[in-house]
Design a protein around this motif. Structure first.
Motif, short mmCIF file in Angstrom:
data_model
loop_
_atom_site.label_atom_id
_atom_site.label_comp_id
_atom_site.label_asym_id
_atom_site.label_seq_id
_atom_site.Cartn_x
_atom_site.Cartn_y
_atom_site.Cartn_z
N VAL A 166 0.83 -1.34 -0.01
CA VAL A 166 0.02 0.03 0.01
C VAL A 166 0.74 1.21 -0.01
CG1 VAL A 166 -1.60 1.28 1.36
CG2 VAL A 166 -1.95 -1.05 0.99
N ALA A 167 1.95 1.35 0.91
CA ALA A 167 2.69 2.31 0.70
C ALA A 167 3.51 2.48 -0.24
CB ALA A 167 3.89 2.17 1.86
N GLY A 168 4.02 1.50 -1.12
CA GLY A 168 4.77 1.50 -2.58
C GLY A 168 3.74 1.82 -3.35
N SER A 169 2.44 1.33 -3.33
CA SER A 169 1.39 1.61 -4.46
C SER A 169 1.17 3.35 -4.30
CB SER A 169 0.00 1.10 -4.24
OG SER A 169 -0.62 1.40 -5.22
N ALA A 170 1.10 3.77 -3.07
CA ALA A 170 0.95 5.23 -2.59
C ALA A 170 2.14 6.10 -3.06
CB ALA A 170 0.59 5.52 -1.15
N SER A 171 3.27 5.51 -2.91
CA SER A 171 4.40 6.27 -3.59
C SER A 171 4.31 6.60 -5.07
CB SER A 171 5.74 5.63 -3.09
OG SER A 171 5.93 4.48 -3.98
N ALA A 172 3.80 5.64 -5.60
CA ALA A 172 3.53 5.58 -7.06
C ALA A 172 2.66 6.37 -7.30
CB ALA A 172 3.13 4.32 -7.70
N THR A 173 1.55 6.71 -6.61
CA THR A 173 0.64 7.91 -6.70
C THR A 173 1.21 9.27 -6.54
OG1 THR A 173 -1.29 6.32 -6.24
CG2 THR A 173 -1.82 8.70 -6.12
N GLN A 174 1.68 9.46 -5.47
CA GLN A 174 2.31 10.57 -4.94
C GLN A 174 3.49 11.07 -6.11
OE1 GLN A 174 0.52 12.51 -3.21
NE2 GLN A 174 -0.60 10.35 -2.52
N PHE A 175 4.26 10.07 -6.47
CA PHE A 175 5.28 10.63 -7.43
C PHE A 175 4.43 11.21 -8.77
CE2 PHE A 175 7.46 9.16 -11.44
CZ PHE A 175 8.64 9.86 -11.40
N ALA A 176 3.58 10.54 -9.28
CA ALA A 176 2.67 10.75 -10.31
C ALA A 176 1.92 12.24 -10.03
CB ALA A 176 1.61 9.95 -10.63
N ILE A 177 1.64 12.48 -8.80
CA ILE A 177 0.94 13.62 -8.74
C ILE A 177 2.06 14.98 -8.58
CG2 ILE A 177 -0.30 14.81 -6.57
CD1 ILE A 177 -1.75 12.39 -6.11
N ILE A 178 3.33 14.44 -8.34
CA ILE A 178 4.39 15.65 -8.30
C ILE A 178 4.62 15.73 -9.78
CG2 ILE A 178 6.71 16.00 -7.75
CD1 ILE A 178 6.68 14.15 -5.40
N ILE A 179 4.65 14.90 -10.46
CA ILE A 179 5.17 14.87 -11.90
C ILE A 179 3.93 15.69 -12.67
CG2 ILE A 179 6.01 13.73 -14.00
CD1 ILE A 179 8.12 13.92 -12.02
#
Length: 422
Positions: free
Chosen positions: A155-168
Motif C-alpha cells: 500500500v505504501a509502495g503503491s501510494a508512493s507511485a501515486t504521489q510521484f505521479a501527483i508531483i510530476i
C-alpha cells in the motif's frame, strides 16, 4: 537482545522490499498507477485553469468537483458488485480506456475551439464515471497480487507511485499548458491508453479466480448493499473511512489553487502546477519512508495526529501570501495526509475478506470521492460566499474539530495498535 531484534527487523524489511521490487504483477500495477495518475493530474490542472480563464468563478471550480463526484455516488453499489463478480483487470482496463476517450474529446474540443463551460462539465462527468469504476477496482485488486503480510508495504509502495505521479503530473501539465490545453489533454489520452495496456499484462492471480468464481453471478439487493452493511458492522472501519471523508471534505484547499495562483500569489499556470505538486512531494517522502519502515505501534493515535496536522497546514496555507511558505504548507499537508491514507487503506483492506473487497472499496471510494470532489464543491461554494481565504481557514479549523470529535466517537479506532494481517 534489542540490537539483534533491530537487525532482524531491518533484514525483514530489506527482504520485503526486495520481494516487492521483483514481483512482476506489482511492478505492472505500479507502472499502470503512475501512468493513470499522471494523466489525471495533468487533466486536473488543465481543466481548472481553462475553466477559471473562461469564467473567473470560484463557484465553477467547485462545480468541476461536484460533477466528478456525482457518478461515484450514483454508481457506488453497481461498481462494487462489478469489481467483486468480474475480472478486476478487465474492469480497470475498460475504465482507463473511457478516460482516454474523454481526454481525446477535450483535446479535439480545445483544438477546434468549441469547448465551453457546459461541455467541459459534461466531459468531466464522463471522466468521473470512469474513475468511479477504476479507483475502487484497482484498490481491491492490489491485495490479491501479494501475500497479506506484505500488504502494508505494498500500500505504501503503491501510494508512493501515486504521489510521484501527483508531483510530476501537475508540474508537467502546468508547463505543457503554455503550448495550449490540447497538448495537455492529448498527452493524458496517451497515458491512459498505456495504463490500460499495462493492466492487460497482469496475469490473474489464482486466489482472485477462487474468490470471484468462474462465472459472474447476477446482482441481488443483499449482494449489492453488502459492502455498506459490512462497514456499518465494523465501527473502527467506519470511523477510519468517515474521518478521512470529513477531514478532507472540510480541508479541501487544493480546489482553490487556481484562485490562489491567479489572484493571490499571482504565479500563472506554471505556478499552479507547482502548487498542485507540492502536497504530493510531502506525501511521496512519507510513502517511501513507510514502505521501508512501516508503522509498528499506536497506528490509530498516529492517524488522528496526522489528520490534525493536516488541518493546521491548511490554516497556514490559507493565511500565507508568500509563494515559498504556501509551497511548504502544502508539502506538510500532503505528508500528514499520506500517513492517514496508508493507515486507513491498510487497516480497511486487512480487515475485509477478499470476496468483499470490491464492494467495500466501492463504498470507501464514495467516501473518498465525497472528501475530494464534493470537498472541491464545498470549497468553491464557501469561497463564492465568503472569499477564498476565509473558505480555506474555515476548512482547516473544521478539520481539527472533526479530529477531536472522532476521538470521542470512535475510541476503538484511536486505540488500534498494529496493522495485523488476517
Amino acid at each position: 537482545m534489542s540490537s539483534t531484534s533491530s537487525s532482524g527487523s531491518t533484514g525483514a524489511a530489506a527482504d520485503d522490499s526486495q520481494l516487492l521490487r521483483h514481483h512482476t504483477p506489482f511492478k505492472l500495477f505500479w507502472c499502470a498507477s503512475v501512468a493513470s495518475t499522471i494523466a489525471l493530474q495533468m487533466q486536473i490542472v488543465a481543466v481548472g485553469w481553462q475553466v477559471y480563464q473562461l469564467t473567473h468563478s470560484a463557484f465553477d471550480l467547485g462545480i468541476v468537483g461536484l460533477v466528478q463526484f456525482i457518478p461515484s455516488l450514483i454508481l457506488v453499489f453497481v461498481v462494487g458488485h462489478v469489481a467483486d463478480k468480474h475480472d478486476r483487470r478487465n474492469v480497470a482496463r475498460v475504465s482507463a480506456l473511457v478516460e482516454a476517450l474523454a481526454a481525446a474529446t477535450l483535446a479535439l474540443g480545445s483544438m477546434g475551439g468549441w469547448l465551453n463551460r457546459e461541455i467541459i462539465f459534461a466531459i468531466v462527468f464522463v471522466i468521473g464515471a470512469g474513475r468511479a469504476f477504476s479507483k475502487p477496482t484497482m484498490s481491491a485488486m492490489l491485495p490479491s497480487l501479494m501475500p497479506a503480510a506484505l500488504l502494508p508495504r505494498a500500500v505504501a509502495g503503491s501510494a508512493s507511485a501515486t504521489q510521484f505521479a501527483i508531483i510530476i503530473g501537475p508540474a508537467v501539465g502546468g508547463f505543457l499548458y503554455v503550448a495550449g490545453p490540447a497538448v495537455v489533454y492529448a498527452s493524458s489520452c496517451v497515458l491512459f491508453a498505456v495504463c490500460s495496456l499495462l493492466l492487460s499484462l497482469i496475469k490473474r492471480p489464482p486466489q482472485a479466480r477462487a474468490a470471484q468464481g468462474g462465472k459472474p453471478t447476477g446482482a441481488s439487493l443483499s449482494s449489492v448493499f453488502a459492502g455498506l452493511a459490512f462497514i456499518r458492522s465494523k465501527p473502527a472501519i467506519f470511523g477510519a473511512i468517515s474521518l478521512d471523508m470529513f477531514a478532507v471534505l472540510l480541508g479541501g484547499a487544493t480546489a482553490l489553487l487556481p484562485v490562489y495562483a491567479h489572484d493571490i500569489l499571482q504565479t500563472g499556470s506554471a505556478g499552479l502546477g507547482l502548487l498542485r505538486s507540492a502536497p504530493a512531494l510531502g506525501a511521496l517522502a512519507v510513502a517511501l519512508f513507510l514502505a521501508r519502515r512501516p508503522l509498528r505501534g499506536r497506528v490509530g493515535r498516529t492517524m488522528f495526529i496526522a489528520v490534525g496536522v493536516f488541518g493546521l497546514a491548511t490554516i497556514v496555507f490559507g493565511l500565507s501570501r508568500s509563494f515559498a511558505l504556501s509551497l511548504l504548507a502544502l508539502v506538510a499537508l500532503g505528508a500528514s495526509d499520506m500517513i492517514s491514507v496508508v493507515v486507513r487503506s491498510s487497516f480497511v483492506q486487512l480487515e475485509t475478506p477478499d470476496e468483499m473487497r470490491g464492494r467495500v472499496s466501492a463504498v470507501n471510494s464514495v467516501f473518498i470521492g465525497t472528501s475530494n470532489q464534493l470537498g472541491e464543491f464545498e470549497s468553491g461554494l464557501t469561497a463564492a460566499w465568503f472569499g477564498a481565504v476565509p473558505a480555506v481557514l474555515i476548512g482547516g479549523i473544521g478539520t481539527i474539530l472533526i479530529v477531536l470529535l472522532w476521538i470521542r466517537l470512535f475510541p476503538a479506532l484511536y486505540k488500534v495498535d498494529r496493522l495485523a494481517a488476517r
